[in-house]
Write a protein that holds these residues in place. Structure first.
Motif, short mmCIF file in Angstrom:
data_model
loop_
_atom_site.label_atom_id
_atom_site.label_comp_id
_atom_site.label_asym_id
_atom_site.label_seq_id
_atom_site.Cartn_x
_atom_site.Cartn_y
_atom_site.Cartn_z
N SER A 1 0.82 -1.23 0.00
CA SER A 1 0.00 0.00 0.00
C SER A 1 0.84 1.26 0.00
CB SER A 1 -0.91 0.02 1.24
OG SER A 1 -1.76 -1.09 1.23
N VAL A 2 2.14 1.11 0.14
CA VAL A 2 2.99 2.30 0.25
C VAL A 2 2.86 3.24 -0.96
CG1 VAL A 2 5.41 3.07 0.26
CG2 VAL A 2 4.62 1.38 1.93
N PRO A 3 2.93 2.74 -2.20
CA PRO A 3 2.92 3.68 -3.33
C PRO A 3 1.62 4.47 -3.45
CG PRO A 3 3.73 1.53 -4.01
CD PRO A 3 3.20 1.36 -2.63
N SER A 4 0.51 3.92 -2.96
CA SER A 4 -0.75 4.65 -3.15
C SER A 4 -0.81 5.89 -2.28
CB SER A 4 -1.93 3.73 -2.83
OG SER A 4 -1.90 3.37 -1.47
N ILE A 5 -0.15 5.86 -1.14
CA ILE A 5 -0.14 7.03 -0.26
C ILE A 5 1.13 7.84 -0.47
CG2 ILE A 5 -0.14 7.78 2.15
CD1 ILE A 5 -1.78 5.32 2.84
N PHE A 6 2.27 7.16 -0.60
CA PHE A 6 3.56 7.85 -0.75
C PHE A 6 3.96 7.77 -2.22
CE2 PHE A 6 3.74 8.58 3.61
CZ PHE A 6 3.23 7.47 4.26
N LYS A 7 3.42 8.74 -2.97
CA LYS A 7 3.45 8.66 -4.43
C LYS A 7 4.85 8.63 -5.01
CE LYS A 7 -0.65 11.50 -5.14
NZ LYS A 7 -1.08 12.71 -5.82
N TYR A 8 5.80 9.19 -4.29
CA TYR A 8 7.14 9.30 -4.88
C TYR A 8 8.05 8.16 -4.45
CZ TYR A 8 5.06 13.93 -5.06
OH TYR A 8 4.18 14.97 -5.24
N SER A 9 7.48 7.13 -3.79
CA SER A 9 8.35 6.09 -3.24
C SER A 9 9.15 5.40 -4.32
CB SER A 9 7.52 5.08 -2.44
OG SER A 9 6.47 4.59 -3.23
N GLY A 10 8.61 5.34 -5.51
CA GLY A 10 9.35 4.70 -6.60
C GLY A 10 10.55 5.50 -7.07
N ASN A 11 10.61 6.79 -6.70
CA ASN A 11 11.70 7.63 -7.19
C ASN A 11 12.94 7.55 -6.33
OD1 ASN A 11 9.78 8.48 -9.01
ND2 ASN A 11 9.37 10.43 -7.99
N PHE A 12 12.82 6.95 -5.16
CA PHE A 12 13.95 6.96 -4.22
C PHE A 12 14.45 5.54 -4.00
CE2 PHE A 12 13.88 11.35 -3.15
CZ PHE A 12 12.57 11.74 -3.33
N ALA A 13 15.66 5.45 -3.48
CA ALA A 13 16.31 4.16 -3.32
C ALA A 13 15.53 3.25 -2.39
CB ALA A 13 17.73 4.36 -2.80
N THR A 14 14.91 3.82 -1.37
CA THR A 14 14.20 2.97 -0.43
C THR A 14 13.02 3.70 0.17
OG1 THR A 14 14.33 1.68 1.61
CG2 THR A 14 15.73 3.62 1.47
N SER A 15 11.97 2.98 0.46
CA SER A 15 10.83 3.59 1.16
C SER A 15 10.89 3.31 2.65
CB SER A 15 9.51 3.06 0.58
OG SER A 15 9.31 1.73 1.03
N ASN A 16 11.94 2.63 3.10
CA ASN A 16 12.06 2.35 4.53
C ASN A 16 13.48 2.65 4.96
OD1 ASN A 16 12.16 1.30 7.15
ND2 ASN A 16 10.57 -0.22 6.66
#
Lengths: 443, 776
Positions: free
Chosen positions: A423-438
């Motif tokens: 569910s991360v990308p639906s709320i954190f739209k730019y997560s795909g642009n960065f090396a890690t979402s965590n």
């Protein structure tokens, strides 16, 4: 007010108390809480966390850029991350103690970003793939609170995460988000609305004290004459009446003995602790709190203004941590700071600083060694070079470009809180642009 | 009057709440019944009376029983035997209520009547006989007992007066008689009705809405009825030759008043209801004053009816400022908000005050940073004085005001210093563009946002423009008190050497004299004087195409509605541009625009209409509607702060609320004032009304020194629909929809309290409805 002597005694006891709290948390029924402390106005991180001797730079570079606004090195409170030594502002001894005990972590140079950005990119194309309305209080606050930087946020990440985790709070008669101080978009999701509890407590409706009046109030609240603003106001009133009923009924059993300073933030965190103490009666298992402390927009006379606020932050955060130990929620609660932007390295003509970008923030909780989730006692992110017109500067005033995005900071907190990775990308739209979402500061 | 008083107290409600689970309808509820004393017992003043009830809740727990009388708590019992001891201190008939609350705060109540007679009135000893001739109430009573007697005239006759021992003069047909220590005869004197005559009515011009009048003539008595055009009026007092009446009329025009004793009717007298030849309707006048004043008073509405909108605006434009903050305590840190709320109710320069208040929410300064009234008073007075001048004049006066210089850090700002490693402070440069002139995004002439090909809003300025403007805004210091005409360079606002009542003063050594490239292609050449530099920059901002729509839209939001159509904004922005920013032209365009006036008759509601009354409008509005009094030492400063609007003490330069605040659940409608209206604040607003309107024995409502007199409405309660109509015209300009009126009529009719209690119920329900709270 909490005396320094008192905290010194208890600081050593943090470890023992932490262990007890951990056992209680295991017995608890899966409760987790996030507490956001919003430093409104834009806290100057440069005078909050100062490099002393690090592999990248030393105190002298900071002093050269900061000139008359540089802190004295001898006043700084040392903290270490690996082999790097930084100093915290002298008004934060409680946070220093927490950091050294593993109860705090620092996230360096975080700010609003859509994608990783360099100085060259920004100077060449300041409007392409960049957050809109940088340096504007209202827009940047909204972007910090929504993790969306294109001006089209539809909800805050707090509210949207609670929407996603609604099953944990099913049957609750109260909002899963409590605000003690002016929550903006952060607290609002599609179906989530905050309960705003002023320090004095929630208000109960008086005056509708006969069945006839009560019935009429209810009928009038449901009467739709076609005006959307009237209907919206009715919805607010309906929620207010409902929240106060649930809240006041549960509050009879609230008991928090930990003392809090009688400051703006201290009182808010005390209210948070009280609401947290009745979480079972309210039926909430994933709970978010929002507190706000204002006054950080130090355009002038920063010395004297910022000190007082950082002292207030440090004392209140520490007492709140003790309260979570009292409540048995210390291993299930993570507290974090946020602010709409950092400030310019370069001082201005009236001993203040102006709006900038990247900033340093703190995360508080119980360390992994004591049964908690926080991998504290270290710094995360990439500390910037404190040089005017240097490689991390967006201009010549020390408007430092963030090296970690709000999106990454927030998604780290949200994932610990229970947001599924999918569910991360639906709320954190730019997560795909960065090396890690965590970012890894929470286990 | 044997009024049944309803105690008021805080209870929690059981209401279904959407979204967070529903309250179980199977929830336990308590019951309660009285044990002692029996209903209608008589006791003596000063005696000890045991009040005891039997509360019960199968499967539940009773937590407490509250005993109350006429709104006052007598005592609380927290355990069996659920009793308190009460010592009455005054004679009279009382309704004593007991409210039993269980541990979930569910309540049940029961009440009894107790008569308190003279000290020593006992329930044993000799009784005496009362004989009532031509009426009810005969019987044997203890001395001091209160007896309800009422006249029953013989057929064909009407009641005239009472005679007998110790009968109060001019007692009405039904009254409460105190039994003396002896056998007594009371006679209801009745007569075949005499035809009354009417010789005068004062005033002959009755206002639209609620009115009172005095009739003179002959043959008046306790049964005399007055009517206006066939509708009975309420008689509030009488002598044989005078009648005091009150009533309600919403229909303007000539009408006739007459009086009658039973079937015998007097000659009529012609009166004029409402304004003769009104230019606008009563509803339109009242609605207009919601936009152009702090809501209508009955007399101001009549005045607007008489002269029309344009003439009223002209009167207001030519009226010099009456409101004067110089009287607020300059040496203090508080008190301005009580003055504000008093001025808003009382002072005739209503439009000037509304416009100045709107300007103060755009050009924001705050006591949060200024700290002392002495610095805020000149600033607010400047806005009041400048309210009907031009935008450019206001921008200049604001920029050089000591209050703004301190608040947004322009004072003592200096050119970049390589030696000190400092740059000019950017705060005022940024905010004067973002908030006071062009706004952050490029706008079309109708206030809509310009977007680029990717749909992203086009910024109106960038960081470079901010920094260039910051260079212009250097070299201004507070004027020196000790050396007039020169600046006290570097001095703080609180310094004794500073004159905070005059504009800031230029200090050339600190100014940046280089050329500057401002937004909108404004170029400022090098080596202008400090003042020329500033004025050129401010001209640039005032003339920027954004400024007219940016300011116009916000003024519309403050005065009329939160969501003006782009066409409306465009028309007002055009008036702004064509008049060179003349605020009289702008305000006239706002208030007389078709979109502002469309709903004056109440039959043209649009879904996006309206704006929520902010606390600073809500409080004066409800007091003015009833022609109430709000002195400068009122207690409302606390309330407006608790509701989220600490007047002149905003938390930041972004005002109490943002003009771009979007209301959840409305599909994107703006509702700036909703930013204050948290769920908790909504409840607090209701509670303020409840507290204010909680006097059930005295028709004058009071809150500290503030008063609202509901007397004219009390006689109307006999006909609930008339009462509702009267309060509709008073509070919701007479355009309330029929289904809503029906809810109110049922609530009033079902209210078993006194007439005054019924009036307060109706007023409470309207004032707490969002139909009222959202002006539309």
């Amino acid at each position: 007010m909490i005396s320094r002597r008192h905290f010194m005694k208890t600081a050593g006891a943090l470890g023992a108390l932490g262990a007890m709290g951990g056992l209680e948390a295991q017995a608890a029924n899966g409760y987790q809480a996030l507490v956001c402390i919003f430093l409104a106005g834009g806290n100057d991180g440069h005078n909050t966390v100062v490099p002393i001797t690090t592999s990248l730079q030393n105190f002298s570079l900071y002093a050269k850029s900061r000139q008359g606004l540089a802190l004295q090195q001898s006043t700084l409170l040392p903290v270490q991350s690996g082999n790097d030594v930084y100093g915290l502002h002298q008004q934060m001894p409680e946070i220093q103690a927490m950091y050294n005990a593993g109860n705090a972590a620092i996230l360096a140079n975080v700010g609003t970003l859509i994608a990783p950005t360099t100085r060259a990119q920004y100077l060449a194309n300041p409007d392409t793939n960049m957050p809109v309305q940088l340096f504007n209080h209202a827009d940047q606050s909204s972007q910090w609170q929504s993790a969306v930087s294109d001006g089209n946020a539809t909800g805050g990440w707090g509210g949207l995460v609670e929407d996603n985790l609604a099953s944990y709070n099913s049957g609750a008669a109260f909002s899963p988000i409590t605000s003690t101080g002016g929550c903006g978009i952060f607290c609002v999701g599609q179906n989530t609305f905050p309960a705003t509890i002023p320090v004095a407590g929630a208000s109960t409706l008086i005056g509708a004290n006969t069945p006839g009046r009560l019935n009429a109030v209810q009928q009038l609240m449901q009467f739709d004459n076609g005006l959307k603003l009237v209907n919206a106001a009715n919805a607010y009133l309906n929620r207010g009446i409902g929240f106060s009923k649930a809240f006041n009924a549960a509050l009879a059993s609230a008991n928090v003995n930990t003392p809090f300073p009688s400051t703006v933030l201290g009182q808010q965190l005390q209210t948070v602790a009280k609401v947290m103490s009745i979480r079972n009666a309210l039926g909430i298992r994933r709970q978010i709190f929002f507190c706000q402390l204002g006054g950080f927009d130090t355009h002038g006379q920063q010395f004297g203004n910022q000190d007082v606020l950082l002292k207030q932050l440090s004392q209140a955060v520490y007492q709140f941590y003790l309260a979570t130990q009292e409540l048995g929620t210390d291993t299930s609660t993570v507290t974090f700071t946020a602010s709409e932007f950092g400030r310019t390295l370069q001082p201005n003509a009236i001993a203040g600083t102006d709006h900038a970008w990247g900033n340093h923030h703190f995360i508080f909780g119980t360390p992994a060694a004591k049964g908690g989730p926080l991998k504290g006692g270290q710094m995360y992110g990439t500390f910037p070079l404190l040089a005017l017109s240097g490689p991390d500067d967006a201009d010549s005033h020390g408007t430092l470009i963030p090296t970690t995005a709000v999106s990454q900071y927030a998604s780290t907190l949200a994932q610990w809180f229970g947001l599924p990775v999918a569910s991360v990308p639906s709320i954190f739209k730019y997560s795909g642009n960065f090396a890690t979402s965590n970012l890894g500061f929470l286990a | 009057m044997n009024a049944k008083s309803i105690a008021w107290f805080a209870i929690t409600l059981v209401l279904p709440v959407a979204g967070y689970g529903s309250d179980s309808t199977a929830m336990m509820s308590p019951t309660v019944s009285w044990v002692q004393p029996a209903n209608n017992t008589t006791v003596g003043v000063g005696s000890q009376v045991v009040l005891q009830v039997a509360p019960a809740e199968p499967g539940g727990t009773i937590a407490q029983v509250l005993f109350s009388m006429s709104g006052r708590i007598l005592g609380t019992a927290r355990s069996a035997p659920w009793q308190i001891t009460w010592t009455p201190t005054a004679q009279g008939n009382y309704s004593i209520a007991a409210l039993a609350l269980d541990s979930a705060n569910q309540g049940a109540s029961a009440a009894i009547n107790i008569t308190v007679g003279p000290a020593g009135v006992s329930t044993s000893g000799p009784k005496y006989n009362l004989t009532v001739v031509n009426g009810l109430g005969s019987g044997s009573y203890y001395p001091g007992a209160s007896v309800n007697v009422s006249a029953v005239p013989p057929a064909g006759q009407i009641f005239q007066s009472w005679s007998g021992t110790s009968v109060p003069a001019l007692s009405p047909a039904s009254f409460t008689y105190t039994m003396p220590a002896g056998d007594t005869v009371l006679t209801a004197n009745c007569m075949i009705p005499v035809t009354p005559t009417l010789s005068s009515v004062a005033p002959l011009q009755l206002p639209t809405g609620v009115f009172s009048a005095t009739l003179t003539g002959t043959g008046f008595g306790a049964s005399t009825v007055a009517s206006l055009g066939g509708t009975p009026l309420a008689v509030t007092a009488f002598t044989p030759t005078t009648l005091s009446v009150s009533g309600f009329s919403s229909v303007s025009g000539p009408a006739k008043i007459s009086v009658a004793n039973g079937p015998a009717v007097s000659n009529p007298i012609a009166v004029q209801v409402g304004v003769a030849n009104p230019l606008v309707s009563p509803s339109a006048a009242r609605r207009f004053l919601e936009q152009a004043a702090f809501g209508p008073t009955p007399s101001e509405a009549a005045h607007v009816q008489a002269i029309g909108f344009q003439a009223w605006l002209n009167e207001q434009f030519s009226m010099p400022a009456v409101t004067n903050y110089a009287v607020a305590n300059p040496a203090g840190q508080s008190g301005m908000s009580a003055y504000f709320l008093s001025n808003a109710v009382t002072n005739p320069d209503q439009l000037r005050q509304r416009v100045a208040f709107a300007l103060s929410q755009i050009f924001v300064t705050s006591l949060m940073k200024l700290n002392w009234n002495a610095y805020m008073i000149p600033y607010q007075q400047m806005l009041m004085n400048d309210a009907f001048t031009s935008y450019r004049r206001i921008l200049g006066d604001v920029t050089l005001s000591p209050a703004m210089g301190w608040y947004l850090d322009m004072v003592n700002n200096a050119a970049a210093s390589p030696a000190n490693g400092t740059a000019p402070n950017e705060n005022y440069a940024r905010e004067v563009m973002q908030l006071f002139s062009v706004g952050p995004k490029m706008l079309n002439a109708d206030g809509t946002v310009q977007k680029d090909a990717a749909g992203v809003a086009v910024p109106a300025y960038n960081q470079s423009h901010v920094r260039e403007l910051a260079r212009v805004l250097t070299g201004w210091g507070f004027a020196s008190k000790t050396s007039p005409g020169t600046p006290a360079w570097g001095a703080l606002l609180v310094s004794a050497s500073v004159d905070a009542t005059v504009p800031m003063s230029p200090y050339p050594p600190a100014h940046d004299y280089g050329p500057k490239a401002l937004l909108g292609s404004c170029q400022i050449p090098a080596n202008l004087t400090i003042s020329q530099d500033l004025n050129t920059a401010l001209d640039c901002l005032a003339n920027h195409p954004n400024t007219a729509p940016f300011l116009s839209k916000q003024l519309i939001q403050h005065l009329v509605k939160s969501n003006p159509s782009p066409a409306y904004v465009g028309r007002v922005a055009a008036a702004f541009t064509q008049s060179g920013g003349d605020l009289k032209a702008v305000v006239t365009a706002i208030l007389l625009d078709q979109e502002a006036r469309a709903n004056d008759a109440g039959n043209a509601d649009q879904a996006a209409d309206g704006h929520l009354q902010e606390p600073a409008l809500f409080l004066p509005g409800l007091i003015r509607a009833f022609a109430g009094i709000n002195p400068t030492n009122n207690n409302f400063a606390y309330n407006v702060t608790a509701l989220g609007e600490d007047i002149f003490n905003a938390a930041s330069v972004f005002n109490y609320f943002s003009p771009s605040y979007v209301v959840s659940g409305t599909g994107g409608l703006l509702g700036p004032e909703f930013q204050l209206d948290t769920a908790n604040a909504a409840v607090l607003r209701e509670n303020l009304v409840a507290t204010f309107f909680s006097s059930y024995s005295n028709p004058v409502m009071s809150y500290g020194p503030t008063t609202v007199d509901l007397s004219p409405f009390v006689p109307l309660a006999a006909t609930p629909s008339t009462l509702v109509d009267a309060l509709d015209l008073t509070l919701t300009h007479g355009t309330m929809p029929a289904p809503m009126k029906q809810i109110l009529v049922s609530a009033v009719a079902g209210d078993t309290g006194s007439a005054l209690h019924q009036v307060e119920t109706c007023a409470y329900l309207i004032l707490t409805s969002n139909y009222y709270n959202v002006w539309h």
